[in-house]
Design an enzyme around this catalytic site. Structure first.
Site, PDB file in Angstrom:
ATOM      1  N   PRO A 159      40.767  79.314  48.605  1.00  0.00           N
ATOM      2  CA  PRO A 159      41.228  80.374  47.692  1.00  0.00           C
ATOM      3  C   PRO A 159      40.640  80.189  46.292  1.00  0.00           C
ATOM      4  O   PRO A 159      40.719  79.105  45.720  1.00  0.00           O
ATOM      5  CB  PRO A 159      42.749  80.219  47.670  1.00  0.00           C
ATOM      6  N   GLU A 160      40.027  81.219  45.765  1.00  0.00           N
ATOM      7  CA  GLU A 160      39.450  81.197  44.428  1.00  0.00           C
ATOM      8  C   GLU A 160      40.345  82.006  43.495  1.00  0.00           C
ATOM      9  O   GLU A 160      41.335  82.595  43.923  1.00  0.00           O
ATOM     10  CB  GLU A 160      38.035  81.785  44.472  1.00  0.00           C
TER      11      GLU A 160
END
Ligand SMILES: [Zn+2]
Length: 272
Positions: free
Chosen positions: A2-3
């Site tokens: 997840p960014e």
């Protein structure tokens, strides 16, 4: 992994389902994440409410109506979902925050590199938060900020913008994408880039992240749909993952090299 855009989408996705609801239970099935989940987490939270959720870098900050703030990081593989209390927990569903209307905020993390912590200190003073650089989408983040910090630095500009002390949330994908948009070669020395080019780079970082967040908006409904995939999404990418494919601007082949052990994609014709 997840960014920043996925974390922002998670923040917006879960917020309306849990804010101002009374926490009736906290179930910890597996306390060992990157750091141990505080043993007294349930005690700290039961009977209280989350009054707002904010994102800082890739941390979610769930502020309660007491002095406590819960800090959640999704690590490499974590996700948060909204389910109701008749959904049995599955493998890797490590933590449930249960609310008195039957809503559950459920944390799942296959690799357990994420974190769930709590602090009663002002959040800016917490050791995970206090050293962070500016938010890329804030007005504090400008070309001037980057240009000033980069002075005399010999490291590659890509590594420079991925350092959270300089600016937060520019992950590997977004670093390649924003450098392509700005026309800057990823191995160029950070201290050897003009003020004008840093202005273009700061603008590109904002655009690339904002586009990803806008695309993530379409996945928001998945947070309440148990069948849906967690809030990771495939955005359209101009260079990342496109080795040997034609550049979208000039048709030259996209190159891939490693910079500081991270895969980096660029066009030799469009970036210098
Ligand atoms: Zn090109």
């Amino acid at each position: 992994m997840p960014e920043l855009p996925e974390v922002e989408t998670t923040c917006r996705g879960i917020s309306p389902h849990i804010i101002d609801k009374v926490i009736s239970d906290v179930i910890v099935r597996h306390p060992q994440l990157r750091w141990p989940i505080p043993e007294n987490l349930a005690e700290l939270l039961i009977g209280h409410q989350f009054v707002n959720i904010q994102r800082r870098a890739k941390y979610l900050l769930l502020k309660t109506n007491t002095t406590e703030t819960v800090i959640i990081h999704l690590g490499m593989s974590g996700n948060l979902r909204i389910v109701d209390n008749n959904q049995p927990a599955k493998k890797h569903d490590h933590v449930d925050f249960v609310f008195n209307d039957g809503t559950i905020l459920r944390y799942n993390d296959t690799r357990r590199f994420g974190a769930i912590l709590s602090t009663s200190k002002p959040i800016d003073q917490h050791k995970l938060i206090s050293q962070l650089g500016p938010e890329p989408l804030s007005t504090d983040f400008t070309g001037k900020h980057l240009y000033t910090l980069a002075s005399n630095k010999k490291i590659a500009v890509k590594t420079f913008i991925m350092n959270g002390h300089n600016v937060v949330g520019v992950g590997n994908i977004y670093a390649s994408e924003s450098l392509f948009m700005a026309g800057i070669h990823p191995t160029r020395q950070a201290g050897n880039i003009s003020f004008e080019r840093y202005e273009k780079l700061a603008e590109s970082i904002k655009l690339v992240l904002q586009q990803a967040i806008d695309q993530g908006g379409t996945t928001l409904r998945d947070f309440v749909n148990e069948q849906g995939k967690p809030g990771y999404f495939q955005q359209s990418l101009a260079v990342y993952g496109r080795k040997d494919e034609p550049c979208l601007k000039c048709k030259s082949n996209i190159q891939q090299i490693k910079i500081a052990q991270r895969a980096s994609y660029f066009c030799t014709n469009c970036q210098s």
